[in-house]
Enzyme design. Sequence first.
Site, short mmCIF file in Angstrom:
data_model
loop_
_atom_site.label_atom_id
_atom_site.label_comp_id
_atom_site.label_asym_id
_atom_site.label_seq_id
_atom_site.Cartn_x
_atom_site.Cartn_y
_atom_site.Cartn_z
CD1 TRP A 5 -2.28 -1.94 0.29
CD2 TRP A 5 -3.18 -0.94 2.10
NE1 TRP A 5 -3.45 -2.59 0.60
CE2 TRP A 5 -4.03 -1.99 1.69
CE3 TRP A 5 -3.54 -0.17 3.19
CZ2 TRP A 5 -5.22 -2.29 2.36
CZ3 TRP A 5 -4.71 -0.46 3.86
CH2 TRP A 5 -5.54 -1.50 3.45
CG HIS A 91 9.98 -0.70 -1.84
ND1 HIS A 91 10.11 0.49 -2.52
CD2 HIS A 91 9.00 -1.40 -2.48
CE1 HIS A 91 9.22 0.51 -3.51
NE2 HIS A 91 8.54 -0.62 -3.51
CD GLU A 93 8.41 3.59 -3.49
OE1 GLU A 93 7.76 3.36 -2.46
OE2 GLU A 93 7.96 3.40 -4.64
CB SER A 207 3.78 -0.64 -13.89
OG SER A 207 4.32 0.61 -13.46
N GLY A 228 1.86 -2.50 -6.17
CA GLY A 228 1.73 -1.21 -5.50
C GLY A 228 0.39 -0.57 -5.80
N GLY A 229 0.37 0.36 -6.74
CA GLY A 229 -0.83 1.14 -7.05
C GLY A 229 -2.10 0.30 -7.21
P1 PGA Z 1 3.66 -0.24 -8.51
O1 PGA Z 1 4.62 -0.47 -7.23
O2 PGA Z 1 2.87 -1.51 -8.70
O3 PGA Z 1 2.79 0.92 -8.14
O4 PGA Z 1 4.55 0.03 -9.66
C1 PGA Z 1 5.23 -1.69 -6.96
C2 PGA Z 1 6.06 -1.58 -5.71
O5 PGA Z 1 6.76 -0.56 -5.54
O6 PGA Z 1 6.06 -2.49 -4.86
#
Ligand code: PGA
Length: 249
Positions: A5, A91, A93, A207, A228-229
């Site tokens: 999330w 991750h 990020e 994605s 993710g999204g």
């Molecule tokens: P995303 O993110 O599906 O929005 O590209 C995946 C993730 O970072 O785990």
Amino acid sequence: MVGNWKMHGRIGDNATLLTEVAAGASALQKGVSVGVCVPCPYLAQSQALLSGSVVRWGIQDVSAHTGGAFTGEVAAQMAADFGVTYAIVGHSERRAYHLESPELVASKAQRAIEAGLTPILCVGETLEEREAGTTEQVIGTQLEAVLSTLTEEQAAGIVVAYEPVWAIGTGKTARPGQAQDVHAFLRRKLLEKGATVANVPLLYGGSVKPENAEELFGQKDIDGGLIGGASLQSKEFLAICRAAQTVTH
Ligand code: PGA
């Protein structure tokens, strides 16, 4: 199939999302496991709403420490108090915005394992690294930093997620063949650690959408997804989970 999330969610919306995901996941075939990694403040809510369902819940990061004067940090053991199964570590990020080194990520994986959690270790290259032809080197270093601190038995219990940084949240998905090549490389590296380690689930993330899920999951070494999204909408997330059950390899 694991939802990430990120820093999304509010208590009211979460209740609907968690309840719908739990209901949808119960209709899936056995063999597709579903989890959601939620922001820390919502672990208790996830535990309350998902206990007794087939959906497991997880945390998106853990501290490299077990406790002490580390303001703002959350120990793996604290997450375990809320029935958590998974802990995402490394991750991209976190690596990019919080400057987490491969060694720090390894400590986090270690703390997660000690607390009885399953680390989901994320690895992935940036666009510059891919274009420079260093994808395997980068990913190999990220993986090895963690594997070198684990016993074979511990390593066999982790999950690895390949998430090309250039595909995360960008709408650009790795071509299925491109992702498969990296997954096959990861599988070979895991095999070097031991025969049982080669069987760890390898997730693809970046994605993933209902439209591309089936082709990605159809690849030999792609065992699931880190979403993710698309995990923020129950309809989308469940459609991706259903795509996983249509493929066999
Ligand atoms: P995303 O993110 O599906 O929005 O590209 C995946 C993730 O970072 O785990």
